[in-house]
Design a protein around this motif. Sequence first.
Motif, PDB file in Angstrom:
ATOM      1  N   CYS A  16      28.038  43.187  38.358  1.00 21.05           N
ATOM      2  CA  CYS A  16      26.684  42.571  38.965  1.00 21.05           C
ATOM      3  C   CYS A  16      26.351  41.282  38.492  1.00 21.05           C
ATOM      4  O   CYS A  16      26.057  40.263  39.151  1.00 21.05           O
ATOM      5  N   VAL A  17      26.618  41.051  37.000  1.00 16.96           N
ATOM      6  CA  VAL A  17      26.253  40.084  36.366  1.00 16.96           C
ATOM      7  C   VAL A  17      27.242  39.055  36.671  1.00 16.96           C
ATOM      8  O   VAL A  17      26.867  37.654  36.771  1.00 16.96           O
ATOM      9  N   VAL A  18      28.471  39.278  36.601  1.00 16.00           N
ATOM     10  CA  VAL A  18      29.580  38.181  37.213  1.00 16.00           C
ATOM     11  C   VAL A  18      29.046  37.836  38.523  1.00 16.00           C
ATOM     12  O   VAL A  18      29.424  36.586  38.873  1.00 16.00           O
ATOM     13  N   ALA A  19      28.698  38.573  39.466  1.00 11.13           N
ATOM     14  CA  ALA A  19      28.423  38.239  41.051  1.00 11.13           C
ATOM     15  C   ALA A  19      27.068  37.389  41.081  1.00 11.13           C
ATOM     16  O   ALA A  19      27.140  36.319  41.808  1.00 11.13           O
ATOM     17  N   GLU A  20      26.040  37.706  40.203  1.00 11.21           N
ATOM     18  CA  GLU A  20      25.063  36.895  40.352  1.00 11.21           C
ATOM     19  C   GLU A  20      24.020  36.938  38.831  1.00 11.21           C
ATOM     20  O   GLU A  20      23.161  37.752  38.805  1.00 11.21           O
TER      21      GLU A  20
ATOM     22  N   GLN B 315      39.332  28.496  52.089  1.00  6.80           N
ATOM     23  CA  GLN B 315      37.913  28.293  51.359  1.00  6.80           C
ATOM     24  C   GLN B 315      38.558  27.386  50.220  1.00  6.80           C
ATOM     25  O   GLN B 315      39.824  27.487  49.597  1.00  6.80           O
ATOM     26  N   THR B 316      37.950  26.291  49.836  1.00  8.31           N
ATOM     27  CA  THR B 316      38.075  25.382  48.693  1.00  8.31           C
ATOM     28  C   THR B 316      38.408  26.206  47.393  1.00  8.31           C
ATOM     29  O   THR B 316      37.701  27.013  47.085  1.00  8.31           O
ATOM     30  N   GLY B 317      39.528  25.780  46.716  1.00  8.66           N
ATOM     31  CA  GLY B 317      39.970  26.487  45.408  1.00  8.66           C
ATOM     32  C   GLY B 317      40.592  27.951  45.695  1.00  8.66           C
ATOM     33  O   GLY B 317      41.241  27.921  44.754  1.00  8.66           O
ATOM     34  N   GLY B 318      40.692  28.374  46.695  1.00  9.28           N
ATOM     35  CA  GLY B 318      41.488  29.638  47.159  1.00  9.28           C
ATOM     36  C   GLY B 318      41.157  30.766  46.438  1.00  9.28           C
ATOM     37  O   GLY B 318      39.843  30.674  46.004  1.00  9.28           O
ATOM     38  N   TYR B 319      41.701  31.954  46.418  1.00  9.66           N
ATOM     39  CA  TYR B 319      41.037  33.096  45.740  1.00  9.66           C
ATOM     40  C   TYR B 319      41.568  32.978  44.194  1.00  9.66           C
ATOM     41  O   TYR B 319      42.820  33.235  43.895  1.00  9.66           O
ATOM     42  N   ALA B 320      40.654  32.898  43.470  1.00  8.39           N
ATOM     43  CA  ALA B 320      40.887  32.560  42.040  1.00  8.39           C
ATOM     44  C   ALA B 320      39.856  33.362  41.115  1.00  8.39           C
ATOM     45  O   ALA B 320      39.190  33.055  40.334  1.00  8.39           O
ATOM     46  N   PRO B 321      40.330  34.588  41.235  1.00  6.17           N
ATOM     47  CA  PRO B 321      39.239  35.637  40.438  1.00  6.17           C
ATOM     48  C   PRO B 321      39.775  35.598  38.885  1.00  6.17           C
ATOM     49  O   PRO B 321      41.099  35.606  38.494  1.00  6.17           O
ATOM     50  N   VAL B 322      39.038  36.161  38.244  1.00  4.81           N
ATOM     51  CA  VAL B 322      39.140  36.653  36.772  1.00  4.81           C
ATOM     52  C   VAL B 322      39.626  38.247  36.920  1.00  4.81           C
ATOM     53  O   VAL B 322      38.695  38.946  37.181  1.00  4.81           O
ATOM     54  N   PRO B 323      40.943  38.585  36.761  1.00  2.16           N
ATOM     55  CA  PRO B 323      41.340  40.072  36.805  1.00  2.16           C
ATOM     56  C   PRO B 323      40.294  40.923  36.006  1.00  2.16           C
ATOM     57  O   PRO B 323      40.030  40.367  34.899  1.00  2.16           O
ATOM     58  N   PHE B 324      39.970  42.060  36.117  1.00  2.26           N
ATOM     59  CA  PHE B 324      39.147  42.921  35.445  1.00  2.26           C
ATOM     60  C   PHE B 324      39.431  44.278  35.772  1.00  2.26           C
ATOM     61  O   PHE B 324      39.457  44.712  36.830  1.00  2.26           O
ATOM     62  N   VAL B 325      39.513  45.023  34.373  1.00  3.81           N
ATOM     63  CA  VAL B 325      39.925  46.515  34.696  1.00  3.81           C
ATOM     64  C   VAL B 325      39.258  47.110  33.650  1.00  3.81           C
ATOM     65  O   VAL B 325      38.918  46.484  32.450  1.00  3.81           O
ATOM     66  N   TRP B 326      38.909  48.460  33.891  1.00  2.00           N
ATOM     67  CA  TRP B 326      38.254  49.103  32.902  1.00  2.00           C
ATOM     68  C   TRP B 326      38.932  50.464  32.862  1.00  2.00           C
ATOM     69  O   TRP B 326      39.660  50.976  33.774  1.00  2.00           O
ATOM     70  N   SER B 327      38.759  51.270  31.873  1.00  2.00           N
ATOM     71  CA  SER B 327      39.423  52.663  31.539  1.00  2.00           C
ATOM     72  C   SER B 327      38.817  53.429  30.653  1.00  2.00           C
ATOM     73  O   SER B 327      38.106  53.017  29.476  1.00  2.00           O
ATOM     74  N   ASP B 328      38.374  54.437  30.902  1.00  2.00           N
ATOM     75  CA  ASP B 328      37.484  55.624  30.262  1.00  2.00           C
ATOM     76  C   ASP B 328      38.463  56.673  29.626  1.00  2.00           C
ATOM     77  O   ASP B 328      38.778  57.228  30.323  1.00  2.00           O
ATOM     78  N   GLN B 329      38.595  56.485  28.401  1.00  2.00           N
ATOM     79  CA  GLN B 329      39.342  57.667  27.574  1.00  2.00           C
ATOM     80  C   GLN B 329      38.624  58.091  26.372  1.00  2.00           C
ATOM     81  O   GLN B 329      38.517  57.518  25.381  1.00  2.00           O
ATOM     82  N   TYR B 383      33.197  36.646  27.916  1.00  2.00           N
ATOM     83  CA  TYR B 383      34.412  36.231  27.936  1.00  2.00           C
ATOM     84  C   TYR B 383      34.862  36.211  29.455  1.00  2.00           C
ATOM     85  O   TYR B 383      35.696  35.338  29.899  1.00  2.00           O
ATOM     86  N   ARG B 384      34.388  36.933  30.249  1.00  2.00           N
ATOM     87  CA  ARG B 384      34.528  37.062  31.626  1.00  2.00           C
ATOM     88  C   ARG B 384      34.111  35.458  32.179  1.00  2.00           C
ATOM     89  O   ARG B 384      34.732  34.869  32.935  1.00  2.00           O
ATOM     90  N   ARG B 385      32.907  35.040  31.661  1.00  2.00           N
ATOM     91  CA  ARG B 385      32.479  33.665  32.210  1.00  2.00           C
ATOM     92  C   ARG B 385      33.386  32.852  31.825  1.00  2.00           C
ATOM     93  O   ARG B 385      33.825  31.737  32.358  1.00  2.00           O
ATOM     94  N   ARG B 386      33.712  32.868  30.424  1.00  2.00           N
ATOM     95  CA  ARG B 386      34.619  31.788  29.888  1.00  2.00           C
ATOM     96  C   ARG B 386      35.879  31.555  30.682  1.00  2.00           C
ATOM     97  O   ARG B 386      36.544  30.844  30.963  1.00  2.00           O
ATOM     98  N   LEU B 387      36.659  32.926  30.996  1.00  2.00           N
ATOM     99  CA  LEU B 387      37.898  32.990  31.660  1.00  2.00           C
ATOM    100  C   LEU B 387      37.712  32.485  33.098  1.00  2.00           C
ATOM    101  O   LEU B 387      38.585  31.852  33.556  1.00  2.00           O
ATOM    102  N   ALA B 388      36.462  32.205  33.552  1.00  2.00           N
ATOM    103  CA  ALA B 388      36.248  31.932  35.024  1.00  2.00           C
ATOM    104  C   ALA B 388      36.059  30.531  35.002  1.00  2.00           C
ATOM    105  O   ALA B 388      36.044  29.822  36.212  1.00  2.00           O
ATOM    106  N   GLN B 389      35.775  29.666  33.923  1.00  2.00           N
ATOM    107  CA  GLN B 389      35.854  28.159  33.951  1.00  2.00           C
ATOM    108  C   GLN B 389      37.067  27.785  34.485  1.00  2.00           C
ATOM    109  O   GLN B 389      38.225  28.139  33.888  1.00  2.00           O
ATOM    110  N   PRO B 390      37.211  26.836  35.220  1.00  2.00           N
ATOM    111  CA  PRO B 390      38.403  26.058  35.837  1.00  2.00           C
ATOM    112  C   PRO B 390      39.062  25.563  35.008  1.00  2.00           C
ATOM    113  O   PRO B 390      40.476  25.579  35.235  1.00  2.00           O
TER     114      PRO B 390
END
Lengths: 63, 407
Positions: A16-20, B315-329, B383-390
């Motif tokens: 959610c934070v990433v989205a907005e 769309q400008t820039g194309g599909y450019a996500p920061v991959p994200f995955v979690w796991s609960d163990q 870090y997700r924000r940082r990875l998203a910086q172009p």
Amino acid sequence: MQILVDRGKCQSYGNCVVAEPRVFDLDEDGIVKVLVEAPSEELREQVKFAVLDCPARALQLEG
Amino acid sequence: MPAPKRRVVVAGASLAGVRTARALRDRGFDGEVVLVGAEDHLPYDRPPLSKKILAGQVSLDEIQLLSHDEADALDLELRLGCRASALDPARRTLALDTGEQLRYDDLVVATGSAAKMPPGWEAYAGVHVLRTADDALALRSALAGAPRVAVAGGGFIGCEVASTARALGCDVTVIEPLAAPMARVLGDATALDLAGIPLDAGVRLRCGVAVERLEGGERVERVCLTDGSVVPADVVVVGIGARPVTDWLSGSGVAVADGVLCDEHCATSVPGVYAAGDVARWRNPLFGREMRIEHWTNATEQGAFVARTILEGRQTGGYAPVPFVWSDQHGVKLQIAGVPDPSDRGRIVEGSVTERRFVALYEREERLAAVLAVNSPRSMLTYRRRLAQPTAGEAPASGRLAARPSA
């Protein structure tokens, strides 16, 4: 537009934070915190993304 | 006679497909939307299958992605229990295994992936994979009575099944050919740092050794390893990865190579045909490399992206996500963003392995490539924000930090 949060469901994914980030944050315990409970219309699309991007289904949008 | 309405057909009714359909309506599309699903169940969410569903804590109804009422409200035509079987781009039709032909104007390939199973293994009773709701319910029944469980493959699914089975009181052994569970994703060094988590929970680890064969009668009885040792087992769970479901596209002209090949806009080699979710392979412009991602967040983001592309064009820039995955163990939350290079070691910048709370950065030539956060969700956001910086792929770490707008 009103955001309803079930903090008990939050699993700290942070999608959610990433989205907005103007509307959502995680608190010290990593649980969702709504910064603006009734955001302006221009944020609707991003807020909707936040709701749908929540794997824990902790968010709802009313109105 | 009025012209027929534009019709979008979505092949695949799991997360990517459902999100595509929802996003089309959210964006005001008033044509027809048909959602084709191979399983009989209403669309459901997969992450709980290896956790709360397997543990018997929630029912299938509680993990639904779309109810009949919602489908009606969104005017989605649900075609469940039928499989996409062939594509004819010249006639713009999708054939189903029922023999039916569906006309489409735009087609979204969201057929996902299927669990791999070595030949001959499924001949034994007691051998399971975990991909679908039916798989999860079958495994749940098999775990009743605390059997001895051998898990072949220490990836996400294997580790999560081991965690749940252990919590249910089963005797669990994980067999992983690399140095530690999760090593294929995180690299040996970091994966070894994490190996204490399953060990402390009482899971046995057999690493650096592979399964040679299964043995038993009608039921599986033991797993024979390449070093000659044997793991006795009543239940074997096979978690050795998944393959994209693309066989039905053969001969259609849609280019396939370990996934449906897409451009940066998720468009395939055939006009009017797009792909989203586990099945899609594309070059992520943010990372400058080809990816095919089998994780929840990508399925939802790519579904939404494809819907927008169908309605509004490229769309400008194309599909450019920061991959994200979690796991609960075993009660520990692992979160990974970006793409770790398993030949690298994550550099711990926060917390420590012993407190089971740390952040490790994967860097290449001083560039941030990926982040592992263990019980550190707030730090992960940074870090997700940082990875998203172009510029993330270009500038050195310090330059990138300086280039960020000041808060």
